[in-house]
Design a protein around this motif. Structure first.
Motif, short mmCIF file in Angstrom:
data_model
loop_
_atom_site.label_atom_id
_atom_site.label_comp_id
_atom_site.label_asym_id
_atom_site.label_seq_id
_atom_site.Cartn_x
_atom_site.Cartn_y
_atom_site.Cartn_z
N ALA A 54 0.82 -1.21 0.00
CA ALA A 54 0.00 0.00 0.00
C ALA A 54 0.86 1.26 0.00
CB ALA A 54 -0.93 -0.01 1.21
N LEU A 55 1.90 1.30 0.81
CA LEU A 55 2.78 2.47 0.85
C LEU A 55 3.54 2.65 -0.46
CD1 LEU A 55 4.18 2.42 4.48
CD2 LEU A 55 2.82 4.20 3.43
N ALA A 56 3.87 1.55 -1.12
CA ALA A 56 4.54 1.67 -2.43
C ALA A 56 3.63 2.36 -3.42
CB ALA A 56 4.94 0.29 -2.94
N GLN A 64 9.02 9.60 -7.71
CA GLN A 64 9.20 9.77 -9.16
C GLN A 64 9.74 8.49 -9.81
OE1 GLN A 64 11.64 13.26 -9.39
NE2 GLN A 64 9.92 14.63 -9.02
N TRP A 65 9.18 7.35 -9.41
CA TRP A 65 9.53 6.09 -10.02
C TRP A 65 8.80 5.96 -11.34
CZ3 TRP A 65 8.00 3.21 -4.97
CH2 TRP A 65 9.05 3.28 -4.04
N ASN A 66 9.45 5.39 -12.36
CA ASN A 66 8.72 5.05 -13.57
C ASN A 66 8.03 3.70 -13.32
OD1 ASN A 66 10.67 3.03 -13.99
ND2 ASN A 66 11.90 4.37 -15.28
N PHE A 70 8.63 0.88 -10.29
CA PHE A 70 7.51 0.54 -9.42
C PHE A 70 7.27 -0.96 -9.40
CE2 PHE A 70 2.91 -0.20 -8.96
CZ PHE A 70 2.78 0.21 -7.64
N CYS A 71 7.33 -1.60 -10.56
CA CYS A 71 7.14 -3.05 -10.63
C CYS A 71 8.27 -3.78 -9.90
CB CYS A 71 7.05 -3.50 -12.08
SG CYS A 71 5.52 -3.02 -12.88
N ILE A 72 9.49 -3.28 -10.01
CA ILE A 72 10.62 -3.88 -9.29
C ILE A 72 10.39 -3.80 -7.78
CG2 ILE A 72 13.08 -3.60 -8.75
CD1 ILE A 72 13.46 -2.83 -11.71
N VAL A 73 9.91 -2.65 -7.31
CA VAL A 73 9.62 -2.47 -5.88
C VAL A 73 8.55 -3.45 -5.43
CG1 VAL A 73 8.65 -0.86 -4.20
CG2 VAL A 73 10.40 -0.09 -5.77
#
Length: 94
Positions: A54-56, A64-66, A70-73
């Motif tokens: 949820a925090l991600a 400012q992640w692309n 975001f998918c890696i995170v």
């Protein structure tokens, strides 16, 4: 918010490893201790995992992640040491 995410990422990684330790090591030696620890460890890990995901989503734009980052995170939350990698690589400025 970034410091909270960093704390949750580290805590989620630790809880994941503790859950594995409980499942793989303690189960072999003491079945009663395993059964008594399974629910609290599992519940803590589940809450931390949901908080991490949820925090991600919440800080995705703030950091400012692309979409690839975001998918890696998000995928890192499924790997045993993944959240530690994310904490070092993507959250070093928090």
């Amino acid at each position: 918010m970034n410091k909270l995410f960093k704390f949750i990422a580290i805590s989620e990684g630790i809880s994941y490893l503790v859950l594995f330790f409980n499942m793989l090591v303690i189960k072999r030696f003491d079945l009663e201790l395993y059964k008594s620890l399974l629910f609290p460890i599992g519940m803590a890990h589940g809450l931390l995992f949901i908080s991490y995901v949820a925090l991600a989503f919440i800080i995705w734009k703030n950091q400012q992640w692309n979409f690839k980052e975001f998918c890696i995170v998000q995928v890192a939350s499924l790997l045993p040491f993944g959240t530690f990698y994310i904490e070092k690589k993507y959250l070093k400025n928090a």
